[in-house]
Design a protein around this motif. Structure first.
Motif, PDB file in Angstrom:
ATOM      1  N   SER A  77       0.823  -1.210   0.000  1.00  0.00           N
ATOM      2  CA  SER A  77       0.000   0.000   0.000  1.00  0.00           C
ATOM      3  C   SER A  77       0.855   1.256   0.000  1.00  0.00           C
ATOM      4  CB  SER A  77      -0.946   0.003   1.212  1.00  0.00           C
ATOM      5  OG  SER A  77      -0.200   0.060   2.415  1.00  0.00           O
ATOM      6  N   ALA A  78       2.030   1.188   0.628  1.00  0.00           N
ATOM      7  CA  ALA A  78       2.934   2.339   0.649  1.00  0.00           C
ATOM      8  C   ALA A  78       3.807   2.395  -0.603  1.00  0.00           C
ATOM      9  CB  ALA A  78       3.823   2.282   1.889  1.00  0.00           C
ATOM     10  N   GLN A  79       3.595   1.440  -1.532  1.00  0.00           N
ATOM     11  CA  GLN A  79       4.327   1.378  -2.801  1.00  0.00           C
ATOM     12  C   GLN A  79       5.838   1.255  -2.569  1.00  0.00           C
ATOM     13  OE1 GLN A  79       3.034   4.833  -5.001  1.00  0.00           O
ATOM     14  NE2 GLN A  79       1.161   3.844  -5.661  1.00  0.00           N
ATOM     15  N   LEU A  80       6.205   0.574  -1.482  1.00  0.00           N
ATOM     16  CA  LEU A  80       7.621   0.319  -1.215  1.00  0.00           C
ATOM     17  C   LEU A  80       8.084  -0.945  -1.929  1.00  0.00           C
ATOM     18  CD1 LEU A  80       7.719   1.101   2.624  1.00  0.00           C
ATOM     19  CD2 LEU A  80       8.315   2.602   0.722  1.00  0.00           C
ATOM     20  N   ALA A  81       7.171  -1.846  -2.221  1.00  0.00           N
ATOM     21  CA  ALA A  81       7.520  -3.083  -2.911  1.00  0.00           C
ATOM     22  C   ALA A  81       6.270  -3.655  -3.564  1.00  0.00           C
ATOM     23  CB  ALA A  81       8.110  -4.097  -1.934  1.00  0.00           C
ATOM     24  N   THR A  82       6.453  -4.412  -4.652  1.00  0.00           N
ATOM     25  CA  THR A  82       5.327  -5.071  -5.315  1.00  0.00           C
ATOM     26  C   THR A  82       5.099  -6.436  -4.668  1.00  0.00           C
ATOM     27  OG1 THR A  82       6.725  -6.168  -6.959  1.00  0.00           O
ATOM     28  CG2 THR A  82       5.943  -3.944  -7.484  1.00  0.00           C
ATOM     29  N   GLU A  83       3.928  -7.028  -4.964  1.00  0.00           N
ATOM     30  CA  GLU A  83       3.620  -8.358  -4.433  1.00  0.00           C
ATOM     31  C   GLU A  83       4.671  -9.375  -4.895  1.00  0.00           C
ATOM     32  OE1 GLU A  83       1.383  -8.957  -2.321  1.00  0.00           O
ATOM     33  OE2 GLU A  83      -0.475  -7.864  -2.650  1.00  0.00           O
ATOM     34  N   ALA A  84       5.081  -9.280  -6.168  1.00  0.00           N
ATOM     35  CA  ALA A  84       6.054 -10.237  -6.697  1.00  0.00           C
ATOM     36  C   ALA A  84       7.409 -10.097  -6.004  1.00  0.00           C
ATOM     37  CB  ALA A  84       6.200 -10.059  -8.205  1.00  0.00           C
ATOM     38  N   GLN A  85       7.827  -8.846  -5.746  1.00  0.00           N
ATOM     39  CA  GLN A  85       9.109  -8.628  -5.078  1.00  0.00           C
ATOM     40  C   GLN A  85       9.101  -9.201  -3.664  1.00  0.00           C
ATOM     41  OE1 GLN A  85       9.300  -4.358  -5.579  1.00  0.00           O
ATOM     42  NE2 GLN A  85      10.960  -4.525  -7.073  1.00  0.00           N
ATOM     43  N   ILE A  86       7.983  -9.018  -2.957  1.00  0.00           N
ATOM     44  CA  ILE A  86       7.882  -9.558  -1.602  1.00  0.00           C
ATOM     45  C   ILE A  86       7.879 -11.085  -1.641  1.00  0.00           C
ATOM     46  CG2 ILE A  86       6.396  -9.717   0.427  1.00  0.00           C
ATOM     47  CD1 ILE A  86       5.474  -6.877  -0.178  1.00  0.00           C
ATOM     48  N   ALA A  87       7.180 -11.667  -2.634  1.00  0.00           N
ATOM     49  CA  ALA A  87       7.169 -13.130  -2.763  1.00  0.00           C
ATOM     50  C   ALA A  87       8.578 -13.656  -3.041  1.00  0.00           C
ATOM     51  CB  ALA A  87       6.210 -13.543  -3.877  1.00  0.00           C
ATOM     52  N   GLU A  88       9.332 -12.955  -3.892  1.00  0.00           N
ATOM     53  CA  GLU A  88      10.712 -13.361  -4.158  1.00  0.00           C
ATOM     54  C   GLU A  88      11.559 -13.252  -2.890  1.00  0.00           C
ATOM     55  OE1 GLU A  88      12.165 -11.079  -7.420  1.00  0.00           O
ATOM     56  OE2 GLU A  88      10.728 -11.892  -8.848  1.00  0.00           O
ATOM     57  N   GLY A  89      11.296 -12.245  -2.079  1.00  0.00           N
ATOM     58  CA  GLY A  89      12.007 -12.109  -0.808  1.00  0.00           C
ATOM     59  C   GLY A  89      11.685 -13.260   0.137  1.00  0.00           C
ATOM     60  N   ILE A  90      10.400 -13.666   0.173  1.00  0.00           N
ATOM     61  CA  ILE A  90      10.012 -14.807   1.009  1.00  0.00           C
ATOM     62  C   ILE A  90      10.706 -16.080   0.515  1.00  0.00           C
ATOM     63  CG2 ILE A  90       8.072 -16.284   1.652  1.00  0.00           C
ATOM     64  CD1 ILE A  90       6.300 -13.782   1.527  1.00  0.00           C
ATOM     65  N   ALA A  91      10.762 -16.259  -0.822  1.00  0.00           N
ATOM     66  CA  ALA A  91      11.428 -17.431  -1.386  1.00  0.00           C
ATOM     67  C   ALA A  91      12.907 -17.461  -1.000  1.00  0.00           C
ATOM     68  CB  ALA A  91      11.262 -17.432  -2.905  1.00  0.00           C
ATOM     69  N   ALA A  92      13.553 -16.300  -1.085  1.00  0.00           N
ATOM     70  CA  ALA A  92      14.977 -16.237  -0.732  1.00  0.00           C
ATOM     71  C   ALA A  92      15.194 -16.526   0.745  1.00  0.00           C
ATOM     72  CB  ALA A  92      15.534 -14.860  -1.099  1.00  0.00           C
ATOM     73  N   GLN A  93      14.276 -16.057   1.592  1.00  0.00           N
ATOM     74  CA  GLN A  93      14.424 -16.225   3.037  1.00  0.00           C
ATOM     75  C   GLN A  93      14.156 -17.673   3.480  1.00  0.00           C
ATOM     76  OE1 GLN A  93      12.019 -16.531   5.769  1.00  0.00           O
ATOM     77  NE2 GLN A  93      13.730 -16.443   7.208  1.00  0.00           N
ATOM     78  N   THR A  94      13.181 -18.328   2.796  1.00  0.00           N
ATOM     79  CA  THR A  94      12.796 -19.681   3.208  1.00  0.00           C
ATOM     80  C   THR A  94      13.543 -20.774   2.454  1.00  0.00           C
ATOM     81  OG1 THR A  94      10.953 -19.631   1.617  1.00  0.00           O
ATOM     82  CG2 THR A  94      10.486 -18.946   3.889  1.00  0.00           C
ATOM     83  N   GLY A  95      14.192 -20.423   1.347  1.00  0.00           N
ATOM     84  CA  GLY A  95      14.939 -21.420   0.586  1.00  0.00           C
ATOM     85  C   GLY A  95      14.114 -22.162  -0.443  1.00  0.00           C
ATOM     86  N   TYR A  96      12.878 -21.724  -0.684  1.00  0.00           N
ATOM     87  CA  TYR A  96      12.035 -22.353  -1.699  1.00  0.00           C
ATOM     88  C   TYR A  96      12.090 -21.556  -2.997  1.00  0.00           C
ATOM     89  CZ  TYR A  96      10.030 -25.204   2.043  1.00  0.00           C
ATOM     90  OH  TYR A  96       9.853 -26.083   3.068  1.00  0.00           O
ATOM     91  N   ALA A  97      11.717 -22.210  -4.094  1.00  0.00           N
ATOM     92  CA  ALA A  97      11.736 -21.535  -5.397  1.00  0.00           C
ATOM     93  C   ALA A  97      10.549 -20.593  -5.518  1.00  0.00           C
ATOM     94  CB  ALA A  97      11.697 -22.574  -6.515  1.00  0.00           C
ATOM     95  N   PHE A  98      10.718 -19.538  -6.322  1.00  0.00           N
ATOM     96  CA  PHE A  98       9.621 -18.613  -6.628  1.00  0.00           C
ATOM     97  C   PHE A  98       9.113 -18.912  -8.028  1.00  0.00           C
ATOM     98  CE2 PHE A  98       8.381 -14.722  -8.915  1.00  0.00           C
ATOM     99  CZ  PHE A  98       7.247 -14.385  -8.189  1.00  0.00           C
ATOM    100  N   VAL A  99       7.789 -18.970  -8.196  1.00  0.00           N
ATOM    101  CA  VAL A  99       7.175 -19.239  -9.498  1.00  0.00           C
ATOM    102  C   VAL A  99       6.217 -18.106  -9.848  1.00  0.00           C
ATOM    103  CG1 VAL A  99       5.640 -20.766 -10.796  1.00  0.00           C
ATOM    104  CG2 VAL A  99       7.394 -21.748  -9.308  1.00  0.00           C
ATOM    105  N   ASP A 100       6.369 -17.547 -11.029  1.00  0.00           N
ATOM    106  CA  ASP A 100       5.459 -16.516 -11.521  1.00  0.00           C
ATOM    107  C   ASP A 100       4.288 -17.206 -12.219  1.00  0.00           C
ATOM    108  OD1 ASP A 100       4.150 -14.362 -12.550  1.00  0.00           O
ATOM    109  OD2 ASP A 100       5.779 -13.690 -13.869  1.00  0.00           O
ATOM    110  N   LEU A 101       3.125 -17.221 -11.574  1.00  0.00           N
ATOM    111  CA  LEU A 101       1.965 -17.933 -12.115  1.00  0.00           C
ATOM    112  C   LEU A 101       1.488 -17.372 -13.446  1.00  0.00           C
ATOM    113  CD1 LEU A 101      -0.263 -18.604  -8.958  1.00  0.00           C
ATOM    114  CD2 LEU A 101       1.188 -20.212 -10.192  1.00  0.00           C
TER     115      LEU A 101
END
Length: 556
Positions: free
Chosen positions: A38-62
């Motif tokens: 909402s504050a336009q600091l990051a997009t949903e995809a960027q946050i998902a990629e950050g979660i993937a990097a933090q958890t060690g799982y792959a990120f997939v763009d549906l």
């Protein structure tokens, strides 16, 4: 999700100072995600990629993956929606599942039990997941099955017990599930209205999506009484009254949030027609930028609503976004130092810090009676839901002349017509010209889908025929609708407002007093810099927001 903040900062998605402010205020998890987006600091995809990097799982763009309905059907839709996941790919003994939180072991265990396959979690973004839900997890098939089931029950039962059986209100009752699915699917499809229309042989259900009605369901007429009775019970209106129109309100929970609906019944020759307006609470938090005013229109509108007194009118047909514009204006001017009171019929959106009054004609609380009481309650800003008659108009004008800022709506085709309309219903012309600060006329045009719009160069003949501003030697690049999965093949997704903002100058005041025609006042307003609805629409066409066809469809 622990450590997400550090991961997003380390990967450069969000600046450190912005992230720590967000974490300090709301912590981590879904609230952090919502705040960053909402504050336009990051997009949903960027946050998902950050979660993937933090958890060690792959990120997939549906959006770039070809999903299969057969594979998605392996997991029950209720599990998909409950745990926010969707099947992506199937191997020999494994199933790849797209998840918002790949560390949710309970979700993985439940899906493993349901599919008897090994689960391989991957991370997906929320917006892509919702788009997949809208396409693959629709309720159409289940609605058809339920309508047949309800019809069989109604046909099989005879006597006084039949109605009671159809109107069973237990959660597992077919009629309850049918109505709940009907509303849930409408919200998922971004519908603004649900039309339930009885016919001679069928009960038809239509959704208004992006301003256009679409037929969604055609059920057997045997379920009509049960569906209508269930909705009237939910809206707390008289279930036995079928001869006159009634109004009600109901709330439902959808994806963890509460959605309000306004219900209206109308007796027709084949039974009661029901229309439900879905009230999107996001209108309460809109900013002026969200209204997509052009620079000159926003400057004029802001100047009018930031004055301490005067009247600002928003005009347009039903469903043109007038209420949204007014609520946004209230959000802009309201603060703890001023007293804001509204009188509405009905109150569509509940807003904190604002005194909202519901019109109740049976109790004698009409627009006129409410306005008189409001003016004795020391208001600074008054919002009148709609000016319908001379008395309401006169009181509103007098309030604007006595130091109050008055916001209201009026049904006219364009901005200059508001001046003539007020004089026609009996207001004194010299008071109208003095009280009015500005008039905004608006329409809603469908917005082009950003994922599939296609650039092209329009023919010079067509541009000339519609008077589209262009250089014949260098024709502009425009965009047209194509259709894709994200927009359900329509080429459009969402709507954008076209505006016509007229400030009332001294010359226009003189024309009102002289009983000039709307055409004469329009010519003067344009000479003073007013941008017409069509010109504003063509400007948005040039920006690639909408199409020439849409502008011509909605503008005058």
């Amino acid at each position: 999700m622990k450590g997400l903040a550090e991961t997003l900062v380390r990967t450069g998605v969000v600046r450190a100072e912005d992230m720590w402010d967000a974490v300090a205020e709301v912590g981590e998890g879904e609230e952090l995600r919502a705040r960053l987006v909402s504050a336009q600091l990051a997009t949903e995809a960027q946050i998902a990629e950050g979660i993937a990097a933090q958890t060690g799982y792959a990120f997939v763009d549906l959006s770039s993956v070809s999903l299969s309905a057969d594979i998605i059907a392996l997991v029950p839709p209720t599990l998909c929606r409950r745990y926010h996941l969707i099947p992506v790919e199937r191997g020999r003994r494994a199933l790849t599942i797209g998840m918002l939180d790949p560390t949710d072991l309970i979700a993985i265990d439940d899906v493993t039990s349901a599919t008897e396959l090994n689960i391989r979690p991957v991370v997906v973004s929320p917006d892509a997941l919702n788009a997949a839900f809208s396409r693959f997890l629709r309720s159409d098939e289940e609605l058809s099955d339920l309508s047949e089931q309800i019809g069989e029950i109604a046909a099989a039962e005879v006597g006084p017990g039949a109605t009671e059986s159809i109107e069973d209100t237990s959660d597992d009752a077919p009629i309850v599930r049918f109505v709940n699915l009907l509303i849930s699917q409408a919200i998922t499809d971004r519908a603004s209205d649900i039309h339930i229309e009885p016919g001679e042989k069928h009960l038809m259900v239509r959704y208004r999506i992006d301003g256009v009605l679409h037929e969604m369901q055609r059920a057997d007429r045997a379920i009509q009484d049960g569906v209508i009775s269930r909705l009237k019970i939910m809206a707390s209106v008289d279930i036995a009254e079928r001869r006159k129109p009634q109004d009600g309100r109901l709330s439902v929970h959808h994806d963890g949030r509460q959605i309000d609906l306004r219900l209206a019944t109308l007796p027709t020759v084949w039974g009661e027609k029901i229309v439900m307006r879905i009230l999107d609470s996001s209108a309460q938090s809109l900013t002026m930028q969200d209204l997509r005013f052009s620079m000159i229109n926003e400057k004029r509108f802001r100047g009018s609503i930031e004055r301490p007194h005067g009247m600002v009118l928003v005009t347009g047909p039903t469903g043109s976004g007038k209420s949204t514009t007014l609520y946004t204006a209230l959000n802009t001017v309201a603060n703890p130092r001023i007293n804001v009171i509204t009188v509405e019929d009905p109150v569509e959106y509940r807003m904190a810090g604002i005194n909202q009054v519901q019109v109740n004609a049976r109790a004698g609380m009409t627009f006129q009676a409410a306005l008189r009481s409001i003016l004795r309650s020391d208001p600074d800003v008054v919002l009148v839901g709609e000016i319908r008659d001379q008395e309401t108009a006169t009181i509103s004008i007098e309030a604007a002349l006595t130091g109050h800022l008055v916001l209201s709506t009026l049904h006219t085709n364009d901005a200059p017509s508001a001046l003539t309309r007020l004089t026609e219903i009996g207001c004194e012309p010299f008071l109208v010209g003095t009280a009015l600060s500005a008039v905004v006329a608006q329409r809603l045009a469908r917005r082009l889908c950003a994922k599939c719009r296609e650039p092209y160069v329009e023919s010079r003949q067509l541009l000339d025929s519609v008077r589209f501003p262009h250089n014949p030697a260098d024709p502009p690049q425009l965009y047209r609708a194509v259709g894709c999965q994200a927009c359900s093949g329509t080429g459009y997704r969402g709507r954008v407002a076209l505006h016509e903002v007229m400030t009332v100058s001294e010359q226009l005041e003189q024309l009102v007093v002289a009983h000039a025609t709307g055409t004469e006042m329009r010519a003067v307003a344009i000479s003073e810099g007013m941008v017409s609805l069509r010109e504003d629409g063509f400007s948005k066409v040039t920006q690639g927001i909408t199409t020439i066809e849409e502008v011509l469809r909605v503008s005058v």
